[in-house]
Design an enzyme around this catalytic site. Structure first.
Site, PDB file in Angstrom:
ATOM      1  CG  ASP A 272       3.514  -1.158  -2.617  1.00 35.22           C
ATOM      2  OD1 ASP A 272       3.988  -2.249  -2.264  1.00 35.22           O
ATOM      3  OD2 ASP A 272       2.444  -0.709  -2.212  1.00 35.22           O
TER       4      ASP A 272
ATOM      5  CG  ASN B 298       9.269  -2.978   4.152  1.00 37.08           C
ATOM      6  OD1 ASN B 298       9.746  -2.145   3.371  1.00 37.08           O
ATOM      7  ND2 ASN B 298       7.981  -3.304   4.127  1.00 37.08           N
TER       8      ASN B 298
END
Ligand code: V0D
Length: 266
Positions: A32, A80
């Site tokens: 991330d 996502n």
């Protein structure tokens, strides 16, 4: 001394401190902070994803060198898809790009590639690239490099429950047979032990729907470093911190009683 020589020196010092007896068997990572890394440099988000891929290469090499047995990387979550279309399209080309460059070296390292998530819903080309990597490494016997793509922890559990109910309706089992072991056997991680260590970079202090069932007793390690800046040195620090923790799995202190290490055998 050059900064690279200093980096190597720091790595060597940390490596000397890591115990080979108490390595985390299974490490999970949330990759991330790529977009933020790019924005900080005035670069497009995709430059961050590409830099994140280089960090991944370094961590795969370090894991292999250390003798880590399983590395599970969160590459794409079911959430996502909400990102801009151009970014999703770019991300979906990364498995192909990564494998085109890396597959020979992964095969040479005897690495087994696995993937978990709703793979059927990936674009055809992405699916084919991933599937080809699974097939080309199926007979290897070394480290497992497990990618979570189009993965969500809750939907994984829902899917497992559906399959179990279906078996019950087909008369293959009765409710009394359902146990934690039965549920685990219906998860994507079937056959893999739970992660010992979760590494989450980029300053977020959350699990974010990753391996919900599997992380019941996982040690969590957070850093504000963004994923593209994450390197071997950080990785070794996470492992050293892990080795200095006292894992009890809900029991009492190991040594006081036999309840110390209840990790299942693999
Ligand atoms: C972007 C940083 C490797 C995180 C790493 C589909 C975000 C680079 C893969 C990969 C991504 C996946 C499956 C496989 C082989 C490689 C990957 C995605 C994103 C999203 F079998 N990197 N990578 N997949 N990024």
């Amino acid at each position: 001394m050059s900064s690279n020589a200093k980096k190597l020196e720091r790595e060597a010092r940390l490596l000397g401190q890591v115990s080979r007896e108490n390595l985390p068997f299974h490490i999970a990572i949330v990759m991330d902070g790529n977009g933020r890394w790019a924005r900080k440099r005035g670069l497009p988000r995709i430059a961050g994803h590409r830099a994140g891929m280089n960090a991944l290469k370094e961590i795969v090499a370090s894991s292999h060198e250390l003798g880590i047995k399983i590395l599970t990387c969160y590459a794409f979550s079911t959430e996502n898809w909400k990102r801009p279309r151009w970014e999703v399209d770019f991300l979906m080309r990364l498995p192909e790009e990564y494998l085109r460059k890396e597959l020979p070296s992964l095969v040479e390292k005897n690495i087994i590639i696995r993937a978990m998530g709703d793979l059927e819903r990936l674009p055809e080309r992405t699916y084919r690239a991933v599937n080809n990597a699974l097939e080309s490494t199926r007979d290897n016997s070394g480290m497992i490099l497990n990618f979570a793509i189009n993965y969500g922890g809750r939907s994984e559990i829902v899917k497992a429950v559906k399959n179990i109910v279906q078996k019950a309706l087909a008369g293959e089992l009765v409710p009394e047979d359902i146990s934690g072991d039965v549920l685990e056997n219906h998860l994507h991680t079937e056959g893999l032990p739970d992660p010992d260590l979760l590494i989450r970079p980029s300053g977020e202090l959350r699990i974010s729907n990753f391996l919900l069932w599997q992380m019941a007793y996982t040690e969590l390690w957070f850093t504000t470093i963004l994923w593209p800046d994450f390197n071997k040195e950080q990785f070794l620090r996470a492992i050293l911190d892990y080795q200095n923790r006292d894992r009890r799995f809900g029991g009492i202190h190991s040594g006081d009683d036999e309840t110390g290490d209840q990790r299942q055998s693999f």
